[in-house]
Design an enzyme around this catalytic site. Structure first.
Site, PDB file in Angstrom:
ATOM      1  N   HIS A   1      14.650  -7.263  -5.136  1.00  0.00           N
ATOM      2  CA  HIS A   1      13.896  -7.814  -4.015  1.00  0.00           C
ATOM      3  C   HIS A   1      13.238  -9.151  -4.342  1.00  0.00           C
ATOM      4  O   HIS A   1      13.350 -10.116  -3.582  1.00  0.00           O
ATOM      5  CB  HIS A   1      12.819  -6.815  -3.581  1.00  0.00           C
ATOM      6  CG  HIS A   1      13.375  -5.657  -2.833  1.00  0.00           C
ATOM      7  ND1 HIS A   1      13.488  -4.393  -3.371  1.00  0.00           N
ATOM      8  CD2 HIS A   1      13.868  -5.569  -1.588  1.00  0.00           C
ATOM      9  CE1 HIS A   1      14.032  -3.589  -2.487  1.00  0.00           C
ATOM     10  NE2 HIS A   1      14.275  -4.276  -1.391  1.00  0.00           N
TER      11      HIS A   1
ATOM     12  N   ARG B   1       0.474  -1.205 -12.839  1.00  0.00           N
ATOM     13  CA  ARG B   1       1.452  -2.140 -13.409  1.00  0.00           C
ATOM     14  C   ARG B   1       1.665  -1.840 -14.895  1.00  0.00           C
ATOM     15  O   ARG B   1       2.754  -1.996 -15.432  1.00  0.00           O
ATOM     16  CB  ARG B   1       0.961  -3.580 -13.236  1.00  0.00           C
ATOM     17  CG  ARG B   1       0.878  -4.023 -11.781  1.00  0.00           C
ATOM     18  CD  ARG B   1       0.323  -5.427 -11.670  1.00  0.00           C
ATOM     19  NE  ARG B   1       0.291  -5.904 -10.293  1.00  0.00           N
ATOM     20  CZ  ARG B   1      -0.754  -5.759  -9.488  1.00  0.00           C
ATOM     21  NH1 ARG B   1      -1.850  -5.168  -9.907  1.00  0.00           N
ATOM     22  NH2 ARG B   1      -0.710  -6.233  -8.250  1.00  0.00           N
TER      23      ARG B   1
ATOM     24  N   THR C   1       8.105 -10.226 -13.954  1.00  0.00           N
ATOM     25  CA  THR C   1       8.141  -8.786 -14.244  1.00  0.00           C
ATOM     26  C   THR C   1       6.770  -8.284 -14.705  1.00  0.00           C
ATOM     27  O   THR C   1       6.088  -8.947 -15.489  1.00  0.00           O
ATOM     28  CB  THR C   1       9.188  -8.528 -15.357  1.00  0.00           C
ATOM     29  OG1 THR C   1      10.417  -9.126 -14.969  1.00  0.00           O
ATOM     30  CG2 THR C   1       9.396  -7.037 -15.584  1.00  0.00           C
TER      31      THR C   1
ATOM     32  N   ASP D   1      -1.906 -13.826  -5.886  1.00  0.00           N
ATOM     33  CA  ASP D   1      -3.205 -13.192  -5.641  1.00  0.00           C
ATOM     34  C   ASP D   1      -4.091 -14.095  -4.778  1.00  0.00           C
ATOM     35  O   ASP D   1      -4.821 -13.619  -3.901  1.00  0.00           O
ATOM     36  CB  ASP D   1      -3.893 -12.851  -6.975  1.00  0.00           C
ATOM     37  CG  ASP D   1      -3.084 -11.829  -7.781  1.00  0.00           C
ATOM     38  OD1 ASP D   1      -2.440 -10.972  -7.153  1.00  0.00           O
ATOM     39  OD2 ASP D   1      -3.089 -11.894  -9.023  1.00  0.00           O
TER      40      ASP D   1
ATOM     41  N   ARG E   1      -2.857 -13.924  -1.229  1.00  0.00           N
ATOM     42  CA  ARG E   1      -3.321 -12.686  -0.591  1.00  0.00           C
ATOM     43  C   ARG E   1      -4.765 -12.847  -0.136  1.00  0.00           C
ATOM     44  O   ARG E   1      -5.118 -12.473   0.991  1.00  0.00           O
ATOM     45  CB  ARG E   1      -3.203 -11.517  -1.583  1.00  0.00           C
ATOM     46  CG  ARG E   1      -1.780 -11.053  -1.729  1.00  0.00           C
ATOM     47  CD  ARG E   1      -1.627  -9.886  -2.676  1.00  0.00           C
ATOM     48  NE  ARG E   1      -0.243  -9.405  -2.600  1.00  0.00           N
ATOM     49  CZ  ARG E   1       0.418  -8.830  -3.592  1.00  0.00           C
ATOM     50  NH1 ARG E   1      -0.163  -8.659  -4.771  1.00  0.00           N
ATOM     51  NH2 ARG E   1       1.655  -8.431  -3.412  1.00  0.00           N
TER      52      ARG E   1
ATOM     53  N   HIS F   1      -3.214 -10.041 -14.162  1.00  0.00           N
ATOM     54  CA  HIS F   1      -2.649  -9.583 -12.900  1.00  0.00           C
ATOM     55  C   HIS F   1      -2.771  -8.066 -12.838  1.00  0.00           C
ATOM     56  O   HIS F   1      -1.826  -7.340 -13.098  1.00  0.00           O
ATOM     57  CB  HIS F   1      -1.184 -10.006 -12.824  1.00  0.00           C
ATOM     58  CG  HIS F   1      -0.556  -9.711 -11.503  1.00  0.00           C
ATOM     59  ND1 HIS F   1      -1.127 -10.038 -10.308  1.00  0.00           N
ATOM     60  CD2 HIS F   1       0.628  -9.125 -11.205  1.00  0.00           C
ATOM     61  CE1 HIS F   1      -0.327  -9.653  -9.327  1.00  0.00           C
ATOM     62  NE2 HIS F   1       0.742  -9.097  -9.842  1.00  0.00           N
TER      63      HIS F   1
HETATM   64  N1  LIG Z   1       3.974 -10.982 -10.973  1.00  0.00           N
HETATM   65  C1  LIG Z   1       3.856 -10.550  -9.738  1.00  0.00           C
HETATM   66  O1  LIG Z   1       2.951 -10.952  -9.014  1.00  0.00           O
HETATM   67  C2  LIG Z   1       4.880  -9.576  -9.194  1.00  0.00           C
HETATM   68  C3  LIG Z   1       5.015  -9.395  -7.802  1.00  0.00           C
HETATM   69  C4  LIG Z   1       6.000  -8.523  -7.337  1.00  0.00           C
HETATM   70  C5  LIG Z   1       6.814  -7.827  -8.243  1.00  0.00           C
HETATM   71  N2  LIG Z   1       6.614  -8.012  -9.573  1.00  0.00           N
HETATM   72  C6  LIG Z   1       7.458  -7.318 -10.562  1.00  0.00           C
HETATM   73  O2  LIG Z   1       8.752  -7.904 -10.538  1.00  0.00           O
HETATM   74  C7  LIG Z   1       9.711  -6.959 -11.013  1.00  0.00           C
HETATM   75  C8  LIG Z   1      10.898  -6.890 -10.045  1.00  0.00           C
HETATM   76  O3  LIG Z   1      10.464  -6.354  -8.800  1.00  0.00           O
HETATM   77  P1  LIG Z   1      11.550  -6.088  -7.631  1.00  0.00           P
HETATM   78  O4  LIG Z   1      10.798  -5.624  -6.455  1.00  0.00           O
HETATM   79  O5  LIG Z   1      12.476  -7.252  -7.522  1.00  0.00           O
HETATM   80  O6  LIG Z   1      12.363  -4.868  -8.267  1.00  0.00           O
HETATM   81  P2  LIG Z   1      13.878  -4.426  -7.900  1.00  0.00           P
HETATM   82  O7  LIG Z   1      14.038  -3.043  -8.433  1.00  0.00           O
HETATM   83  O8  LIG Z   1      14.157  -4.692  -6.472  1.00  0.00           O
HETATM   84  O9  LIG Z   1      14.769  -5.431  -8.759  1.00  0.00           O
HETATM   85  C9  LIG Z   1      14.834  -5.414 -10.153  1.00  0.00           C
HETATM   86  C10 LIG Z   1      16.237  -5.845 -10.534  1.00  0.00           C
HETATM   87  O10 LIG Z   1      16.287  -5.986 -11.963  1.00  0.00           O
HETATM   88  C11 LIG Z   1      17.613  -5.624 -12.326  1.00  0.00           C
HETATM   89  N3  LIG Z   1      17.686  -5.348 -13.770  1.00  0.00           N
HETATM   90  C12 LIG Z   1      17.226  -4.271 -14.440  1.00  0.00           C
HETATM   91  N4  LIG Z   1      17.500  -4.407 -15.755  1.00  0.00           N
HETATM   92  C13 LIG Z   1      18.156  -5.572 -15.906  1.00  0.00           C
HETATM   93  C14 LIG Z   1      18.687  -6.257 -17.014  1.00  0.00           C
HETATM   94  N5  LIG Z   1      18.624  -5.754 -18.263  1.00  0.00           N
HETATM   95  N6  LIG Z   1      19.284  -7.462 -16.799  1.00  0.00           N
HETATM   96  C15 LIG Z   1      19.366  -7.996 -15.550  1.00  0.00           C
HETATM   97  N7  LIG Z   1      18.874  -7.377 -14.447  1.00  0.00           N
HETATM   98  C16 LIG Z   1      18.269  -6.190 -14.637  1.00  0.00           C
HETATM   99  C17 LIG Z   1      17.912  -4.400 -11.467  1.00  0.00           C
HETATM  100  O11 LIG Z   1      19.305  -4.134 -11.407  1.00  0.00           O
HETATM  101  C18 LIG Z   1      17.322  -4.831 -10.139  1.00  0.00           C
HETATM  102  O12 LIG Z   1      18.289  -5.458  -9.308  1.00  0.00           O
HETATM  103  C19 LIG Z   1       8.942  -5.632 -11.175  1.00  0.00           C
HETATM  104  O13 LIG Z   1       8.557  -5.459 -12.532  1.00  0.00           O
HETATM  105  C20 LIG Z   1       7.716  -5.850 -10.316  1.00  0.00           C
HETATM  106  O14 LIG Z   1       6.625  -5.053 -10.718  1.00  0.00           O
HETATM  107  C21 LIG Z   1       5.688  -8.861 -10.054  1.00  0.00           C
END
Ligand SMILES: NC(=O)c1ccc[n+]([C@@H]2O[C@H](COP(=O)([O-])OP(=O)(O)OC[C@H]3O[C@@H](n4cnc5c(N)ncnc54)[C@H](O)[C@@H]3O)[C@@H](O)[C@H]2O)c1
Length: 315
Positions: free
Chosen positions: A12, A88, A119, A148, A151, A175
């Site tokens: 996503h 988290r 991540t 943040d 938001r 975060h």
């Molecule tokens: N920093 C922030 O403010 C913030 C905000 C939103 C989400 N996040 C974090 O971002 C991360 C991703 O969120 P998301 O909603 O996109 O999750 P998601 O599950 O939709 O997507 C994660 C993707 O990573 C891929 N993946 C897993 N292992 C992999 C690897 N070894 N190599 C390549 N791709 C790999 C998966 O196949 C998946 O498509 C999460 O850890 C989430 O907590 C952080």
């Protein structure tokens, strides 16, 4: 020549980052994931919107790091998102493995890139990336404060019935629930919200900002936020690739600033073509400073749980 942007993880957040970077013509985008076919499909779909939108940027999907070689910017979104009831920090072990592996491969083929970590747990994952890549702190930073702050701005606009464009907000710290929204520096048309709202409403805004990610996680039931996170990364990417010298709150490795050392914490930094060009130290009240230090301590306790050493990128 166009910039080259790699987005690792085509879930996503990754697809939203890739789409916004392309739409803003920040460069050609390579979208990489472990799942075969998925990044290729999403990239093709994104590029097919280019004739309608009218942007000139290629979007290429892949499972092969060779296609990411020579990137100017690498955005790391691969890893697990939170489920309802999870913090988290609960993601630490699995995402450390994923981030270390992805950053090792990406930095080997793009040794001059700037890394933006997304991540979670964000601040600890920045440290994993810094250690694995061996890159200087200027080139390893994390996205959290821009989200943040956005938001908090959205909540301020909702509360006061004003345009989001008139709002400005400052959120420092890690975060997580210990983040430090700063109402004194959060303004509507230049006026601090502490002068516009009673103290209990300001406290409610601060609390809703701290729990902003969790609110969305519990509404969604599976997965976490991605529209605002994806655009927040694109704003940082634009500041870097267009050398805007823009001041944004980013997770940055502090080396004595704010009295904090060897820890990633969200603080205002100037972003340009070299990455983090300058760390800004703003005046804090004793209470704000105590809250920032408490937030840094909670990041540090998570960093202490990381493996003692990582296989470096160039081994
Ligand atoms: N920093 C922030 O403010 C913030 C905000 C939103 C989400 N996040 C974090 O971002 C991360 C991703 O969120 P998301 O909603 O996109 O999750 P998601 O599950 O939709 O997507 C994660 C993707 O990573 C891929 N993946 C897993 N292992 C992999 C690897 N070894 N190599 C390549 N791709 C790999 C998966 O196949 C998946 O498509 C999460 O850890 C989430 O907590 C952080």
């Amino acid at each position: 020549m166009r910039n080259k942007i790699t987005v690792i993880g085509a879930g996503h957040v990754g697809e939203t980052v890739a789409y916004n970077c392309a739409r803003m013509e920040l460069g050609d985008v390579v979208l990489l994931d472990v799942i075969e076919g998925m990044p290729q499909g999403k990239a093709l779909d994104a590029y097919q919107s280019a004739p309608i939108f009218g942007f000139d940027a290629r979007v290429h999907g892949t499972n092969d790091y060779a296609d990411t070689a020579g990137s100017d910017l690498v955005v790391m979104t691969a890893g697990l998102p939170r489920k309802p009831g999870m913090s988290r920090d609960d993601l630490l072990n699995k995402n450390t493995e994923i981030v270390a592996d992805c950053v090792r491969r990406a930095s080997q083929v793009s040794p001059d890139a700037i890394l933006i970590l997304v991540t979670n747990p964000l601040d600890a994952m920045c440290e994993v990336a810094r250690r694995v890549s061996g890159f200087p702190r200027e080139r390893v930073l994390g996205m959290a404060g821009v989200l943040d702050s956005a938001r908090m701005r959205a909540f301020m606009a909702m509360e006061l019935g004003v345009s989001v464009e008139d709002t400005h907000a400052f959120v420092l710290g890690g975060h997580g629930d210990s983040m430090v929204p700063l109402p004194r520096y959060s303004t509507v048309a230049g006026v601090p919200i502490t002068e516009l709202l009673p103290a209990d409403r300001v406290d409610a805004l601060v609390e809703r900002t701290r729990k902003g990610g969790g609110e969305i996680v519990s509404l969604l039931k599976s997965g976490s936020a991605y529209y605002a996170p994806g655009l927040a990364v694109a704003e940082m990417a634009e500041a870097i690739l267009r050398d805007k010298h823009k001041i944004l709150p980013c997770a940055t490795y502090l080396q004595g600033e704010y009295g904090i050392r060897d820890t990633y914490v969200g603080v205002p930094v100037q972003l340009g073509r070299r990455g983090v060009e300058k760390v800004f130290e703003i005046e804090l009240t004793p209470e704000e400073r105590t809250a920032l230090h408490a937030s840094a301590d909670s990041v540090k306790s998570l960093m202490d749980m990381l493996p003692a050493s990582f296989e470096p990128a160039m081994a």
